[in-house]
Design a protein around this motif. Structure first.
Motif, PDB file in Angstrom:
ATOM      1  N   LEU A 232       0.835  -1.211   0.000  1.00  0.00           N
ATOM      2  CA  LEU A 232       0.000   0.000   0.000  1.00  0.00           C
ATOM      3  C   LEU A 232       0.865   1.255   0.000  1.00  0.00           C
ATOM      4  O   LEU A 232       0.621   2.200  -0.757  1.00  0.00           O
ATOM      5  CB  LEU A 232      -0.915   0.001   1.225  1.00  0.00           C
ATOM      6  CG  LEU A 232      -2.125  -0.919   1.206  1.00  0.00           C
ATOM      7  CD1 LEU A 232      -2.801  -0.915   2.573  1.00  0.00           C
ATOM      8  CD2 LEU A 232      -3.119  -0.495   0.135  1.00  0.00           C
ATOM      9  N   ALA A 233       1.886   1.269   0.863  1.00  0.00           N
ATOM     10  CA  ALA A 233       2.751   2.443   0.957  1.00  0.00           C
ATOM     11  C   ALA A 233       3.543   2.655  -0.331  1.00  0.00           C
ATOM     12  O   ALA A 233       3.655   3.788  -0.825  1.00  0.00           O
ATOM     13  CB  ALA A 233       3.698   2.294   2.152  1.00  0.00           C
ATOM     14  N   GLY A 365      -3.488   9.233  -4.040  1.00  0.00           N
ATOM     15  CA  GLY A 365      -3.914  10.345  -4.884  1.00  0.00           C
ATOM     16  C   GLY A 365      -4.938  11.228  -4.190  1.00  0.00           C
ATOM     17  O   GLY A 365      -4.891  12.459  -4.306  1.00  0.00           O
ATOM     18  N   LEU A 366      -5.843  10.598  -3.462  1.00  0.00           N
ATOM     19  CA  LEU A 366      -6.851  11.372  -2.731  1.00  0.00           C
ATOM     20  C   LEU A 366      -6.194  12.206  -1.630  1.00  0.00           C
ATOM     21  O   LEU A 366      -6.538  13.387  -1.436  1.00  0.00           O
ATOM     22  CB  LEU A 366      -7.888  10.416  -2.130  1.00  0.00           C
ATOM     23  CG  LEU A 366      -9.086  11.071  -1.437  1.00  0.00           C
ATOM     24  CD1 LEU A 366      -9.881  11.909  -2.438  1.00  0.00           C
ATOM     25  CD2 LEU A 366      -9.980  10.006  -0.808  1.00  0.00           C
ATOM     26  N   LEU A 367      -5.229  11.617  -0.913  1.00  0.00           N
ATOM     27  CA  LEU A 367      -4.520  12.362   0.129  1.00  0.00           C
ATOM     28  C   LEU A 367      -3.743  13.534  -0.462  1.00  0.00           C
ATOM     29  O   LEU A 367      -3.731  14.638   0.094  1.00  0.00           O
ATOM     30  CB  LEU A 367      -3.562  11.424   0.876  1.00  0.00           C
ATOM     31  CG  LEU A 367      -4.206  10.357   1.768  1.00  0.00           C
ATOM     32  CD1 LEU A 367      -3.149   9.398   2.296  1.00  0.00           C
ATOM     33  CD2 LEU A 367      -4.961  11.001   2.935  1.00  0.00           C
ATOM     34  N   PHE A 368      -3.076  13.282  -1.578  1.00  0.00           N
ATOM     35  CA  PHE A 368      -2.311  14.332  -2.268  1.00  0.00           C
ATOM     36  C   PHE A 368      -3.232  15.488  -2.658  1.00  0.00           C
ATOM     37  O   PHE A 368      -2.903  16.664  -2.467  1.00  0.00           O
ATOM     38  CB  PHE A 368      -1.647  13.729  -3.502  1.00  0.00           C
ATOM     39  CG  PHE A 368      -0.575  14.573  -4.133  1.00  0.00           C
ATOM     40  CD1 PHE A 368       0.764  14.241  -4.001  1.00  0.00           C
ATOM     41  CD2 PHE A 368      -0.897  15.694  -4.879  1.00  0.00           C
ATOM     42  CE1 PHE A 368       1.762  15.004  -4.592  1.00  0.00           C
ATOM     43  CE2 PHE A 368       0.079  16.485  -5.471  1.00  0.00           C
ATOM     44  CZ  PHE A 368       1.427  16.130  -5.329  1.00  0.00           C
ATOM     45  N   VAL A 378       3.625  10.833   4.502  1.00  0.00           N
ATOM     46  CA  VAL A 378       3.431  10.767   5.947  1.00  0.00           C
ATOM     47  C   VAL A 378       2.543   9.566   6.284  1.00  0.00           C
ATOM     48  O   VAL A 378       2.828   8.787   7.199  1.00  0.00           O
ATOM     49  CB  VAL A 378       2.821  12.073   6.477  1.00  0.00           C
ATOM     50  CG1 VAL A 378       2.494  11.943   7.961  1.00  0.00           C
ATOM     51  CG2 VAL A 378       3.765  13.243   6.239  1.00  0.00           C
ATOM     52  N   ALA A 379       1.464   9.408   5.511  1.00  0.00           N
ATOM     53  CA  ALA A 379       0.580   8.262   5.713  1.00  0.00           C
ATOM     54  C   ALA A 379       1.305   6.957   5.409  1.00  0.00           C
ATOM     55  O   ALA A 379       1.148   5.959   6.135  1.00  0.00           O
ATOM     56  CB  ALA A 379      -0.658   8.394   4.825  1.00  0.00           C
ATOM     57  N   GLY A 380       2.110   6.943   4.333  1.00  0.00           N
ATOM     58  CA  GLY A 380       2.868   5.742   3.991  1.00  0.00           C
ATOM     59  C   GLY A 380       3.841   5.364   5.088  1.00  0.00           C
ATOM     60  O   GLY A 380       3.997   4.175   5.421  1.00  0.00           O
ATOM     61  N   ALA A 385       5.310   1.914   9.643  1.00  0.00           N
ATOM     62  CA  ALA A 385       5.594   1.803  11.077  1.00  0.00           C
ATOM     63  C   ALA A 385       4.645   0.800  11.734  1.00  0.00           C
ATOM     64  O   ALA A 385       5.060  -0.010  12.581  1.00  0.00           O
ATOM     65  CB  ALA A 385       5.476   3.176  11.741  1.00  0.00           C
ATOM     66  N   LEU A 386       3.372   0.833  11.339  1.00  0.00           N
ATOM     67  CA  LEU A 386       2.424  -0.153  11.858  1.00  0.00           C
ATOM     68  C   LEU A 386       2.802  -1.563  11.423  1.00  0.00           C
ATOM     69  O   LEU A 386       2.705  -2.516  12.212  1.00  0.00           O
ATOM     70  CB  LEU A 386       1.010   0.184  11.372  1.00  0.00           C
ATOM     71  CG  LEU A 386       0.301   1.359  12.042  1.00  0.00           C
ATOM     72  CD1 LEU A 386      -1.031   1.643  11.353  1.00  0.00           C
ATOM     73  CD2 LEU A 386       0.072   1.075  13.527  1.00  0.00           C
TER      74      LEU A 386
END
Length: 427
Positions: A232-233, A365-368, A378-380, A385-386
């Motif tokens: 995903l990241a 793309g939505l976050l961007f 940042v989300a990636g 990290a999770l």
């Protein structure tokens, strides 16, 4: 003409297929630097640009099963040749597009044709025995990886130095290179003498059985879940990074292509030269932890990379990270899968990777688009990290047999033969 018997050396049975796949992947790699900029020239938002990648991946995922089934009926070679020709048409239509809708439809066609990777792996299963199949899959994966490394370099070179140039010519160059693969496949590729059914080589029912099996074996399920999170990241980065360097550093298709080629070279170096020794020294679990930590650090660093030097440093961190992640996960999955179930479990891993390629670009793309150009990374970093915390928590208590570290090193070295084999790069 039927494929020669299995007595023929492995490379003699596979060199034509590997060459054709390599050429096809070079053609696909050529368009990587151009696609975001060409799509953006039609007024597409970051979300729409990334969503096109999700459409491609979705079509590739859905049509892998029908193409595999059809190749059982009419033969591997006809389907491979037809799909290669379809890729030529897709690239050409994108280059000729006069609307965003035409680009979407052309890339959807490309996704359908890109499902031929499943047929290529079925071809390998047809012409190899169980003992040599893993090495054969590695050869095919190496061909995919090599094409993915070379393609962006060519795409960046043909795009030209002007950042305002959307790189439209890259699609025609990609079409021409894929046409070479078609021309080579028609006279050179031989039809296997016999076929394993799609049910044996990754059909829909086999995938369902594989999911049930994976759910019953936690030590196999854990690395598959981690692979999905890491995917995903990474796919989110692939979908939006060209837009980020364009906004922050003014890069165009040429610089982006060279940068992606740089990342590909580091991936090859890591997997070919460092993975095997690393697995022997620290084991694949710790190598996985290290890879996730490197990749997360690289993602975080993107948000503060206000110089070109920092861009190349974060690119190296991400490449090092994923260079360790993919083979470590493959080794953990393979080593803990019961005998005779490898195909089913690897099918599950491929399905999870495909789902990540569908979801990751759309979310990034939505976050961007909604939260700003740093948000996907940042989300990636948070997702990675999770994944690291989950892996440490669930794998920490797993005991390795006394000789497992040596086997892990050997398996990781086998994985190094396939730099990009663990995940098919998005087209």
């Amino acid at each position: 003409m039927p494929e020669e018997s299995s007595d023929k050396p492995l490379i003699g049975r596979l060199w034509v297929l590997c060459l054709i796949v390599f050429i096809d992947m070079v053609g696909f790699g050529v368009i990587i630097p151009s696609q975001p900029f060409w799509t953006k020239s039609f007024g597409a938002t970051a979300f729409e640009i990334a969503l096109i990648m999700s459409v491609y991946a979705g079509c590739q995922f859905v049509f892998a099963f029908p193409l595999g089934w059809l190749s059982d009926r009419v033969g591997r070679k006809p389907i491979l040749v037809l799909s290669l020709f379809g890729s030529v048409i897709s690239f050409t239509l994108v280059g000729l597009a006069d609307s965003l809708l035409m680009i979407v439809l052309a890339r959807a066609l490309g996704g359908v044709m890109g499902a031929n990777i499943a047929v290529a792996y079925a071809y390998v299963a047809d012409v190899t025995t169980g003992e040599e199949r893993a090495r054969a899959m590695g050869l095919l994966g190496a061909s995919i990886g090599a094409g993915f490394v070379l393609g962006p370099f060519i795409g960046g070179a043909v795009a030209g130095p002007d950042p305002a140039n959307p790189g439209q010519i890259g699609f025609f160059v990609g079409a021409a290179i894929s046409a070479v693969a078609v021309i080579a496949a028609i006279p050179l590729l031989r039809e296997p003498a016999s076929h394993r059914s799609s049910a044996e080589t990754g059909g829909f029912r086999a995938r369902l059985r594989g999911f049930g099996l994976a759910l019953s074996i936690p030590i196999v399920l854990i690395p598959i879940v981690v692979a999905g999170m890491a995917g995903l990241a990474m796919t989110g980065l692939e979908a939006t990074y060209a837009l980020w360097v364009n906004e922050v550093h003014g890069w165009g298709a040429q610089e982006t292509g060279l940068f992606f080629g740089y990342i590909g070279v580091i991936l090859v170096i890591v997997q070919a030269g460092l993975v095997g020794p690393g697995a022997r020294l620290i084991g694949e679990r710790r190598m996985l932890y290290l890879g996730l930590a490197f990749a997360a650090a690289g993602m975080v660093l993107i948000a503060v990379s206000d110089t070109v030097l920092l861009v190349f440093i974060n690119g190296a961190l991400i490449a090092f990270g994923y260079g360790f992640i993919d083979p470590s996960i493959s080794s953990l999955i393979s080593r803990n899968t019961p005998a005779g179930r490898q195909g089913a479990i690897m099918g599950v891993a491929q399905s999870v990777a495909s789902l990540a390629r569908i979801v990751g670009p759309a979310v990034a793309g939505l976050l961007f688009y909604k939260l700003g150009h740093d948000a996907p990374y940042v989300a990636g970093a948070g997702v990675l990290a999770l994944a690291l915390a989950f892996a440490v928590w669930r794998l920490a208590g797993v005991e390795m047999p006394p000789s497992a570290r040596a086997r892990a090193g050997a398996q990781a070295e086998a994985q190094a033969e396939a730099p990009a084999g663990a995940r098919t790069p998005p087209r």
